[in-house]
Design a protein around this motif. Sequence first.
Motif, PDB file in Angstrom:
ATOM      1  N   GLY A   1      42.189  40.443  69.706  1.00  0.00           N
ATOM      2  CA  GLY A   1      41.079  41.071  68.986  1.00  0.00           C
ATOM      3  C   GLY A   1      41.023  42.574  69.234  1.00  0.00           C
ATOM      4  N   MET A   2      41.331  42.994  70.451  1.00  0.00           N
ATOM      5  CA  MET A   2      41.346  44.428  70.768  1.00  0.00           C
ATOM      6  C   MET A   2      42.418  45.156  69.958  1.00  0.00           C
ATOM      7  SD  MET A   2      40.903  44.114  74.905  1.00  0.00           S
ATOM      8  CE  MET A   2      41.268  45.847  75.195  1.00  0.00           C
ATOM      9  N   ILE A   3      43.599  44.535  69.836  1.00  0.00           N
ATOM     10  CA  ILE A   3      44.692  45.157  69.063  1.00  0.00           C
ATOM     11  C   ILE A   3      44.334  45.205  67.590  1.00  0.00           C
ATOM     12  CG2 ILE A   3      47.130  45.020  68.450  1.00  0.00           C
ATOM     13  CD1 ILE A   3      46.537  45.674  71.403  1.00  0.00           C
TER      14      ILE A   3
ATOM     15  N   ALA B   1      53.911  45.463  70.965  1.00  0.00           N
ATOM     16  CA  ALA B   1      54.217  46.163  72.218  1.00  0.00           C
ATOM     17  C   ALA B   1      52.937  46.511  72.973  1.00  0.00           C
ATOM     18  CB  ALA B   1      55.026  47.421  71.931  1.00  0.00           C
ATOM     19  N   THR B   2      51.904  46.914  72.238  1.00  0.00           N
ATOM     20  CA  THR B   2      50.632  47.255  72.879  1.00  0.00           C
ATOM     21  C   THR B   2      49.984  46.015  73.492  1.00  0.00           C
ATOM     22  OG1 THR B   2      50.317  49.027  71.250  1.00  0.00           O
ATOM     23  CG2 THR B   2      48.392  48.358  72.536  1.00  0.00           C
ATOM     24  N   LEU B   3      50.046  44.900  72.768  1.00  0.00           N
ATOM     25  CA  LEU B   3      49.501  43.660  73.306  1.00  0.00           C
ATOM     26  C   LEU B   3      50.253  43.252  74.571  1.00  0.00           C
ATOM     27  CD1 LEU B   3      47.700  41.163  73.213  1.00  0.00           C
ATOM     28  CD2 LEU B   3      49.335  40.116  71.622  1.00  0.00           C
TER      29      LEU B   3
ATOM     30  N   ALA C   1      45.960  43.888  60.820  1.00  0.00           N
ATOM     31  CA  ALA C   1      45.786  43.079  62.025  1.00  0.00           C
ATOM     32  C   ALA C   1      47.149  42.525  62.435  1.00  0.00           C
ATOM     33  CB  ALA C   1      44.813  41.937  61.745  1.00  0.00           C
ATOM     34  N   MET C   2      47.226  41.974  63.630  1.00  0.00           N
ATOM     35  CA  MET C   2      48.477  41.373  64.072  1.00  0.00           C
ATOM     36  C   MET C   2      48.856  40.232  63.127  1.00  0.00           C
ATOM     37  SD  MET C   2      48.344  41.303  68.230  1.00  0.00           S
ATOM     38  CE  MET C   2      50.132  41.160  68.309  1.00  0.00           C
ATOM     39  N   SER C   3      50.144  40.094  62.875  1.00  0.00           N
ATOM     40  CA  SER C   3      50.604  39.012  62.010  1.00  0.00           C
ATOM     41  C   SER C   3      50.630  37.702  62.790  1.00  0.00           C
ATOM     42  CB  SER C   3      52.017  39.315  61.493  1.00  0.00           C
ATOM     43  OG  SER C   3      52.965  39.236  62.552  1.00  0.00           O
ATOM     44  N   LYS C   4      50.747  36.610  62.060  1.00  0.00           N
ATOM     45  CA  LYS C   4      50.832  35.298  62.710  1.00  0.00           C
ATOM     46  C   LYS C   4      52.044  35.235  63.631  1.00  0.00           C
ATOM     47  CE  LYS C   4      51.106  30.332  61.795  1.00  0.00           C
ATOM     48  NZ  LYS C   4      51.045  29.251  60.780  1.00  0.00           N
ATOM     49  N   PHE C   5      53.178  35.772  63.175  1.00  0.00           N
ATOM     50  CA  PHE C   5      54.391  35.697  63.988  1.00  0.00           C
ATOM     51  C   PHE C   5      54.263  36.545  65.249  1.00  0.00           C
ATOM     52  CE2 PHE C   5      58.848  36.764  65.032  1.00  0.00           C
ATOM     53  CZ  PHE C   5      59.307  35.466  65.234  1.00  0.00           C
ATOM     54  N   GLU C   6      53.591  37.693  65.146  1.00  0.00           N
ATOM     55  CA  GLU C   6      53.372  38.523  66.332  1.00  0.00           C
ATOM     56  C   GLU C   6      52.546  37.763  67.371  1.00  0.00           C
ATOM     57  OE1 GLU C   6      53.363  43.138  64.783  1.00  0.00           O
ATOM     58  OE2 GLU C   6      51.627  41.881  64.319  1.00  0.00           O
TER      59      GLU C   6
ATOM     60  N   ASP D   1      46.486  31.197  60.304  1.00  0.00           N
ATOM     61  CA  ASP D   1      46.885  31.258  58.896  1.00  0.00           C
ATOM     62  C   ASP D   1      46.118  32.315  58.102  1.00  0.00           C
ATOM     63  OD1 ASP D   1      48.875  29.378  59.079  1.00  0.00           O
ATOM     64  OD2 ASP D   1      47.585  27.683  58.527  1.00  0.00           O
ATOM     65  N   LYS D   2      45.065  32.883  58.702  1.00  0.00           N
ATOM     66  CA  LYS D   2      44.355  33.983  58.045  1.00  0.00           C
ATOM     67  C   LYS D   2      45.126  35.300  58.179  1.00  0.00           C
ATOM     68  CE  LYS D   2      39.800  31.944  59.030  1.00  0.00           C
ATOM     69  NZ  LYS D   2      38.534  32.121  59.802  1.00  0.00           N
ATOM     70  N   ARG D   3      46.107  35.315  59.060  1.00  0.00           N
ATOM     71  CA  ARG D   3      46.872  36.536  59.327  1.00  0.00           C
ATOM     72  C   ARG D   3      48.060  36.647  58.371  1.00  0.00           C
ATOM     73  NH1 ARG D   3      45.492  38.920  64.072  1.00  0.00           N
ATOM     74  NH2 ARG D   3      43.906  37.799  65.267  1.00  0.00           N
ATOM     75  N   TRP D   4      48.728  37.809  58.425  1.00  0.00           N
ATOM     76  CA  TRP D   4      49.937  37.987  57.632  1.00  0.00           C
ATOM     77  C   TRP D   4      50.909  36.849  57.897  1.00  0.00           C
ATOM     78  CZ3 TRP D   4      52.175  43.654  57.744  1.00  0.00           C
ATOM     79  CH2 TRP D   4      51.425  44.450  56.860  1.00  0.00           C
ATOM     80  N   PRO D   5      51.534  36.297  56.850  1.00  0.00           N
ATOM     81  CA  PRO D   5      52.523  35.237  57.060  1.00  0.00           C
ATOM     82  C   PRO D   5      53.840  35.807  57.574  1.00  0.00           C
ATOM     83  CG  PRO D   5      52.432  35.816  54.745  1.00  0.00           C
ATOM     84  CD  PRO D   5      51.333  36.601  55.424  1.00  0.00           C
TER      85      PRO D   5
END
Length: 456
Positions: free
Chosen positions: A106-108, A25-27, A119-124, A9-13
């Motif tokens: 974390g690397m991404i 894609a990178t992940l 940073a990566m979003s929650k949905f990603e 929940d700290k990530r983009w919603p």
Amino acid sequence: MALVEAELDKRWPETKIEPSLTRIATLMDLLGNPQHNYPAIHIAGTNGKTSVTRMIDALLTALHRRTGRITSPHLQLATERISIDNAPISPADYVATYHELAPYIGMIDQRSAESDGPAMSKFEVLTAMAYAAFAEAPVDVAVVETGMGGTWDATNVIHAQVAVITPIGLDHTDYLGPDLESIAKEKAGIIKRAPEALIPTDTVAVIAEQEPEVMDVLLRRAVAEDAAVAREGAEFRVLERAVAVGGQLLTLQGLGGVYDEIFLPLHGEHQARNASLALAAVEAFFGAGADRQLDIDAVRAGFATVASPGRMERMRNAPTIFVDAAHNPAGAQALATTLTSEFDFRKLVGVVAVLADKDAAGILDALEPVFDEIVVTSNGSPRGMDVDALADLAVQRFGDERVITAETLPDALESAIALAEQAGDEGDVISGAGVIVTGSVVTAGAARALFGKGPA
């Protein structure tokens, strides 16, 4: 589970997207591209996506395929989003999958930050977790519902051999575009040319009936991506539909012929049309055609097991209470049509809570003709529309005497049940009264929890 959800929940919603698939894609590349380990059916659209996804899953299961399923948003618990063998993964598996991916995530995040990106979003992250879990299972086929769009949706790192487009309407206009054509172009992005392979396969686009401008966009995309097309009303359709106890009895024209005596335990003409779309998608997946029909007994068995929680789902009797996740005007209109055509309530009370970024006025316009009275409330979400603001919109359409407010959903249900059970003119309790809880997926999920229904 709570700690993982707090981290996510700290990530983009999910309501915030960026036009890029670079991070996901990178992940996936770091993980060895697990999403390429199984074939997929990909579903996009505005309304009916989750129901169609669940129907496809049920049919594939009846045809002896092990399935992985992605749906969103969830009604009650995040584990609902990732299902294997038609059941949500356990909280323990959800947490374990997250921790396995966390170092790579974390690397991404770090790589993106170095380029001044988000940073990566929650949905990603949830999408990556699902694809990894499917590969670990392993599944025979993934049935994947997009989140909000298509082209830039995190799920779109798969190459699905069947792309399904449900009816497209105006929703999420802040992110997907201001008109139907713009939204259609975004959702059409899941129709992609089949990748080069030793055994060549064709992409098939299975398309529900659409507005002319939407269909034009979708067909142009199919031509550009060299995809075959199956259209509702042309290559497949609902031939007959009769209301039955607990659902409806259907005769469907599929790509491989006519399938009759199909019991669907869901209400509404829109669900019958969803069924025809799901059947055509599964036929396309197996290569069914004029000379090859799916096993009709398996099709009947699959549809008979379909459940779509929160979609005209009965919670109790006396008074009858349904919850429905209609969250935009088209969904509300489908609900209103179902209530009018398949039920004979003498009195119907609505409990409505809407998210602030939705077209509340359009939802209320669709529901006003079928509700005798309405209780407006909050579903407890921080994204929820203010009760007083929603009440003002309701009064403009229903009038003062038909609108009641309640600060919480439990209070709203209590008020609605009291209204439904109110004595008639001659002092008799009104029989045939009903309560419909609607306005949002969040509202439907919260109502299910109040009635003791667990995640499904």
